[in-house]
Design a protein around this motif. Structure first.
Motif, PDB file in Angstrom:
ATOM      1  N   ASN A 194       0.827  -1.202   0.000  1.00  0.00           N
ATOM      2  CA  ASN A 194       0.000   0.000   0.000  1.00  0.00           C
ATOM      3  C   ASN A 194       0.868   1.262   0.000  1.00  0.00           C
ATOM      4  O   ASN A 194       0.673   2.167  -0.823  1.00  0.00           O
ATOM      5  CB  ASN A 194      -0.898  -0.027   1.248  1.00  0.00           C
TER       6      ASN A 194
ATOM      7  N   ASN B 195      -4.274   7.608  -2.469  1.00  0.00           N
ATOM      8  CA  ASN B 195      -4.609   6.656  -1.417  1.00  0.00           C
ATOM      9  C   ASN B 195      -5.652   5.655  -1.890  1.00  0.00           C
ATOM     10  O   ASN B 195      -5.580   4.465  -1.569  1.00  0.00           O
ATOM     11  CB  ASN B 195      -5.118   7.409  -0.187  1.00  0.00           C
TER      12      ASN B 195
ATOM     13  N   THR C 173      -4.897   1.664  -2.080  1.00  0.00           N
ATOM     14  CA  THR C 173      -5.754   0.766  -1.300  1.00  0.00           C
ATOM     15  C   THR C 173      -6.420  -0.275  -2.190  1.00  0.00           C
ATOM     16  O   THR C 173      -6.588  -1.434  -1.793  1.00  0.00           O
ATOM     17  CB  THR C 173      -6.819   1.574  -0.529  1.00  0.00           C
TER      18      THR C 173
ATOM     19  N   THR D  47      -6.041  -4.147  -1.630  1.00  0.00           N
ATOM     20  CA  THR D  47      -7.251  -4.907  -1.302  1.00  0.00           C
ATOM     21  C   THR D  47      -7.278  -6.256  -2.016  1.00  0.00           C
ATOM     22  O   THR D  47      -7.624  -7.286  -1.418  1.00  0.00           O
ATOM     23  CB  THR D  47      -8.513  -4.103  -1.670  1.00  0.00           C
TER      24      THR D  47
ATOM     25  N   ASN E 274     -13.417  -3.128   3.428  1.00  0.00           N
ATOM     26  CA  ASN E 274     -12.199  -2.401   3.081  1.00  0.00           C
ATOM     27  C   ASN E 274     -12.509  -0.951   2.732  1.00  0.00           C
ATOM     28  O   ASN E 274     -11.705  -0.061   3.014  1.00  0.00           O
ATOM     29  CB  ASN E 274     -11.477  -3.085   1.918  1.00  0.00           C
TER      30      ASN E 274
ATOM     31  N   LEU F 276     -10.922   2.108   4.335  1.00  0.00           N
ATOM     32  CA  LEU F 276     -10.369   3.179   3.497  1.00  0.00           C
ATOM     33  C   LEU F 276     -10.929   4.527   3.924  1.00  0.00           C
ATOM     34  O   LEU F 276     -10.212   5.540   3.937  1.00  0.00           O
ATOM     35  CB  LEU F 276     -10.704   2.911   2.030  1.00  0.00           C
TER      36      LEU F 276
ATOM     37  N   LEU G 247      -4.112   3.428   8.865  1.00  0.00           N
ATOM     38  CA  LEU G 247      -3.955   1.997   8.595  1.00  0.00           C
ATOM     39  C   LEU G 247      -4.070   1.181   9.879  1.00  0.00           C
ATOM     40  O   LEU G 247      -4.652   0.098   9.902  1.00  0.00           O
ATOM     41  CB  LEU G 247      -2.601   1.726   7.931  1.00  0.00           C
TER      42      LEU G 247
END
Length: 202
Positions: free
Chosen positions: A32, A52, A56, A60, A92, A96, A126
């Motif tokens: 990530n 971001n 992500t 994922t 997720n 996020l 995170l």
């Protein structure tokens, strides 16, 4: 992982899954952050929040594959693969949202746009998101098919053997045993009524 065997049995699976989840989490975080920083450095004026999202998304897919086929592989799912992945993605997205909220607050509320500041915000996000995801994965995504304890299985097998051999549970059967046999489909309605009445008279 050898220390896990010293834990009470009911916590051993949780500890194994937590350790595997942690290892996957470390790899996932590195992926990530690598994608995130590659976008920040490689693309001029890329939006921090957009970078971001992309980082992500990549992480994922990696996380799902590792979770399904390693961390939670001993949990046969109640869901189809597509539904399982959809749930995985939903949680997720929530994770996020936690990360992005912290990054957004750093950039737009605190007014700090440096790479160091947004990385600190991302790492904090995170961490919080990881705790949330582990709970959500175990509770909703990889919760496993409905299972019964080994004692319940042994009791059910014993009841099945008794019914198969004698056509009944015998005169000493308790109400609980009779009800369990009936719920397992081992007794007809007539047998259940007869045995229940007999047990009630004892």
């Amino acid at each position: 992982m050898r220390l896990v065997r010293f834990l009470p049995e009911r916590f051993q699976q949780l500890a194994h899954e937590a350790l595997k989840f942690g290892l996957v989490g470390i790899l996932n975080t590195l992926i990530n952050l690598a994608v995130f920083n590659a976008l920040l450095v490689g693309i001029h004026d890329v939006g921090r929040v957009k970078a971001n999202f992309v980082a992500t998304a990549v992480a994922t897919v990696f996380a799902y594959l590792m979770s399904r086929y390693w961390t939670f592989r001993d949990r046969p799912s109640d869901h189809s693969t597509s539904r399982e992945f959809a749930l995985f993605v939903i949680f997720n997205v929530i994770g996020l949202g936690i990360e992005s909220a912290l990054i957004g607050a750093t950039v737009y509320i605190l007014g700090t746009n440096s790479i160091l500041a947004v990385n600190i915000a991302k790492v904090l996000g995170l961490g919080i998101g990881t705790v949330f995801r582990f709970w959500a994965y175990r509770t909703f995504v990889f919760r496993g098919a409905s299972t019964v304890s080994s004692d319940d299985v042994a009791e059910s097998e014993a009841l099945a053997a008794a019914v198969a051999t004698t056509g009944t549970l015998g005169v000493e059967a308790t109400l609980e045993e009779i009800e369990a046999a009936y719920s397992d489909g081992l007794l007809t309605e007539e047998q259940f009524t007869e045995l229940t009445a007999s047990a009630s008279r004892r």
